[in-house]
Design an enzyme around this catalytic site. Structure first.
Site: not given
Ligand code: ZEM
Length: 290
Positions: A46, A50, A173, A189
């Protein structure tokens, strides 16, 4: 004449850094029974996402170089809530390798996490420069999980991705979870949040997703157990007629997804990084292959 010649420290892209060694040092700090599901891997992915997902193709601003998330206001952007822990966790590796920039370190940490959690090999190129806070992009460049297909396209087309790549990237995810304290959303997820699989796509298609009854932001849970979750933007991928065929393909064929995900994640990590085409590309060995 000078008796001694000054020894200058290696510059970030001088090729003097042993990146496989840095890879291994990051791999060493992933496992931690006191953190979430036992691994820092998901939050490192993440962080890398970001740091790079701020890219805007039209103005060539943002992207994975700069590491401007170290500074306010970017560190305080709502989308980045919780990522300070990941940045702090990587400090020991930065201290051991001062010649590696923060932007390379965060990007590499994403690659290490994916590979060590069983994902595909991600080609990786060093050479990102760190920048000052002034280079940070405005808030609002990362996706908002409560919105729909148009928003997803606005955000990801701006970076230069197409529908297939949007779906491929979203498969990340399979990893990690939502934390109420970070995003307001809650839950993982998939049932294997520290292993890279095509499980995200399978769950999307196989489970019945119902709106969670709670005071928190609108999200979905699987009807049968309530243990797994989906964001509104996740469900968009099976509702939209151009996204859905890719969900079906990736659910049926993990190799296809691994391949597309590796390409898209590599591309994500290259966004905004000046290159001349002569850079060495690294393909790291997983620690269990060494
Ligand atoms: Zn995420 N992501 N993401 N994401 N994401 C979260 C967590 C993680 C969206 C999103 O709003 C959120 C991509 C795309 C998108 C990861 C990787 C990738 C979370 C939760 C949210 C709300 C955060 C928390 O509460 O800690 C949205 C709207 C996306 C649009 C498509 C893409 C692209 C990613 C990588 C290639 C990962 C690995 C996590 C889990 C983080 C963790 O701490 O477990």
């Amino acid at each position: 004449t000078a008796k001694t010649s000054p020894v200058s420290p290696p510059s970030p892209d001088s090729g003097e850094v042993n990146y496989q060694k840095v890879y291994n040092q990051i791999a060493d700090i992933l496992e931690d029974n006191d953190w979430d599901d036992g691994s820092w891997g998901p939050i490192f992915v993440r962080l890398a996402w970001h740091a790079s997902g701020t890219y805007d193709k039209a103005t060539n601003t943002g992207g994975s170089h700069g590491a401007t998330m170290r500074f306010a206001p970017e560190s305080e952007h709502a989308a980045n809530a919780g990522l300070k822990a990941a940045r702090n966790k990587l400090e020991s590796v930065k201290t051991a390798n001062p010649a590696v920039t923060y932007s390379d370190l965060w990007s590499l940490a994403g690659v290490v996490a994916i590979q060590e959690m069983g994902g595909p090999t991600i080609p990786w190129i060093p050479g990102r420069r760190d920048a000052e806070a002034i280079a940070a992009t405005p808030d609002g460049r990362l996706p908002d999980a409560s919105l729909g297909a148009n928003h997803l396209r606005d955000i990801f087309y701006r970076m230069g991705f197409d529908d297939r790549e949007i779906v491929a990237l979203s498969g990340a995810h399979a990893l990690g979870r939502c934390h109420p304290s970070n995003s307001g959303f809650d839950g993982p997820w998939t049932a294997s949040p520290t292993i890279v699989t095509n499980g995200y796509f399978k769950e999307l298609l196989e489970k019945k997703w119902v709106e969670k009854k709670w005071k928190g932001p609108k999200q979905y849970v699987d009807k049968e157990t309530g243990d797994l979750m989906m964001l509104p933007t996740d469900l968009v991928l099976i509702q939209d007629r151009s996204f859905r065929p890719w969900v079906e393909k990736y659910a049926a064929d993990e190799k296809l997804w691994f391949n597309d995900f590796a390409n898209a994640f590599h591309k994500l990590q290259e966004l905004g990084v000046p290159r001349n085409g002569s850079e060495k590309v690294y393909y790291f060995k997983r620690t269990d292959e060494q």
